[in-house]
Design an enzyme around this catalytic site. Sequence first.
Site, PDB file in Angstrom:
ATOM      1  N   GLY A  40      21.420  -0.748  -5.749  1.00  0.00           N
ATOM      2  CA  GLY A  40      21.455   0.527  -6.444  1.00  0.00           C
ATOM      3  C   GLY A  40      21.864   1.665  -5.540  1.00  0.00           C
ATOM      4  O   GLY A  40      21.459   2.819  -5.734  1.00  0.00           O
TER       5      GLY A  40
ATOM      6  N   ASN B  81      24.542   3.264  -5.354  1.00  0.00           N
ATOM      7  CA  ASN B  81      25.597   4.126  -5.880  1.00  0.00           C
ATOM      8  C   ASN B  81      25.065   5.405  -6.526  1.00  0.00           C
ATOM      9  O   ASN B  81      25.832   6.260  -6.945  1.00  0.00           O
ATOM     10  CB  ASN B  81      26.438   3.372  -6.918  1.00  0.00           C
ATOM     11  CG  ASN B  81      25.609   2.859  -8.072  1.00  0.00           C
ATOM     12  OD1 ASN B  81      24.990   1.806  -7.952  1.00  0.00           O
ATOM     13  ND2 ASN B  81      25.563   3.574  -9.189  1.00  0.00           N
TER      14      ASN B  81
ATOM     15  N   GLY C  20      21.291   8.221  -7.172  1.00  0.00           N
ATOM     16  CA  GLY C  20      19.893   8.561  -6.960  1.00  0.00           C
ATOM     17  C   GLY C  20      19.427   8.381  -5.531  1.00  0.00           C
ATOM     18  O   GLY C  20      20.158   8.635  -4.569  1.00  0.00           O
TER      19      GLY C  20
ATOM     20  N   GLY D 225      18.864   5.673  -3.953  1.00  0.00           N
ATOM     21  CA  GLY D 225      19.645   4.647  -3.265  1.00  0.00           C
ATOM     22  C   GLY D 225      20.897   5.200  -2.613  1.00  0.00           C
ATOM     23  O   GLY D 225      21.265   4.777  -1.511  1.00  0.00           O
TER      24      GLY D 225
ATOM     25  N   SER E 116       6.976   2.889  -6.359  1.00  0.00           N
ATOM     26  CA  SER E 116       6.942   4.181  -7.042  1.00  0.00           C
ATOM     27  C   SER E 116       5.523   4.720  -7.051  1.00  0.00           C
ATOM     28  O   SER E 116       4.555   3.966  -7.212  1.00  0.00           O
ATOM     29  CB  SER E 116       7.442   4.034  -8.476  1.00  0.00           C
ATOM     30  OG  SER E 116       7.240   5.231  -9.215  1.00  0.00           O
TER      31      SER E 116
ATOM     32  N   TYR F 119       7.158   0.284 -17.039  1.00  0.00           N
ATOM     33  CA  TYR F 119       7.918   0.658 -15.833  1.00  0.00           C
ATOM     34  C   TYR F 119       6.990   0.708 -14.618  1.00  0.00           C
ATOM     35  O   TYR F 119       7.286   0.125 -13.568  1.00  0.00           O
ATOM     36  CB  TYR F 119       8.606   2.004 -16.018  1.00  0.00           C
ATOM     37  CG  TYR F 119       9.200   2.529 -14.733  1.00  0.00           C
ATOM     38  CD1 TYR F 119      10.380   1.991 -14.224  1.00  0.00           C
ATOM     39  CD2 TYR F 119       8.556   3.526 -14.000  1.00  0.00           C
ATOM     40  CE1 TYR F 119      10.913   2.447 -13.024  1.00  0.00           C
ATOM     41  CE2 TYR F 119       9.085   3.986 -12.798  1.00  0.00           C
ATOM     42  CZ  TYR F 119      10.257   3.441 -12.316  1.00  0.00           C
ATOM     43  OH  TYR F 119      10.777   3.890 -11.122  1.00  0.00           O
TER      44      TYR F 119
END
Length: 316
Positions: free
Chosen positions: A27, A29, A31, A33, A156, A181
Site C-alpha cells: 500500500g 502508493n 496515505g 504507506g 491501528s 475494521y
Amino acid sequence: MPPTSSAPPWDVHRLPRAEGSSVLVTGGNAGIGYFIAEQLSATGATVVLGSRDPARAEAAITSIRSHVPGADVRAVRLDLADPASLRAAAESLEVHALDAVVHNAGVALDDPPRRETGDGHELMFGTNHLGHFALTARLMPLLSAAPAARVVTVGSFAAKSERLDLDDLQSRRDYRAKRTYGRSKLAQMYFGLELDRRLRALGSPVQSLVVHPGGALDSLTPPRPPVHARSAGARLRAAPAALLVQGKHAGAWPAVRAVLDPAARGGQLWGPHLFGLRGTPRQEAVWSQLSDTAVAARLWEASCHLTDVDPGNLRG
C-alpha cells in the site's frame, strides 16, 4: 520493564543511511504507506511499492522522485485479497534478500453491506490480516536470506478498544463495519507479535515488530499531488485537531523507525509518544489484550487453516 529509547536521540528528520537495503511497503502508493516509502527512499534504500493499481503506483513513484532526487523506487502488483497474486509479487521483487517488509496496506469500509474476497473471507479481515499473513509466508525465504530482516506490521489505534471473537473471525454473525475494521487491525497486531515469538523459537535472525500511527488525518498531511491534495480551507478547519492528532507524514514515523533503528527489537510495539496519538515515535508497552499469547496462538492456527500457508515455515 518500561519502554526504552535509543541513543543518540532519534531524529525523524535525520534518518540513518540505508544504502544497499531493500524494503517492500504494501500500500505504498497512498496515505501513510506513501510517506513510509518516501521517507525510506530518502535513506538510500531500494523501496518497492506493493500496489493493486499500476497507475496509482506510478503516480506515487513520480511524486517520491520529485521529493527525493535519485530515489531508487519501483512497484510490484500486489492484491492482498487475491492469494494468487502473493507468490507472483514475491517472485517479481527481483532481489536475493529482503531487508524489511512493511505491512501497511489495508481496506476500511465505513458502512454495510458486508463484503467478501474471492476466497469467501470477510473483506477487511481477509485483506488486512489474512493477506499479510500469507504474504509473509511467501516472503520468508527472502527475509531469511538477509542478515537481520524486519517484518513491520502497521496496526491501528482503533484496535486498542477491540477484542477478537475467535468464534466469529469473519464477522458472519454480527457485522459492524467500524468494529470489524478495528478487529482486523487487532488481528494484524496479534500476528506481528506471535510471529516474533515463533521466529525466536526457531533461532531466526528475522525480527517482527508492530507499530501504529496514532491519529493521522488527511487534512493535516502535506500535499503530494496527485497522490494527495489538500485545500487551504481543509487545513484551516483541521488546525484545532493538530493539538491531538497529526498528518499521515507523521503517522509514518513509527514504521520508519521500526525499519531503521538498530535499537528497535522484535516483539516491540511502537507508536507516537503523546498519548499514543501524535508526536515522534517511541516504544510503548504492549497493550493488555495483545499480551494474551493463547489468543495469539489460536488466531495463528486459524489463519494457517484459512490461508493454507504458515509464515513460521522459514522455507516459505
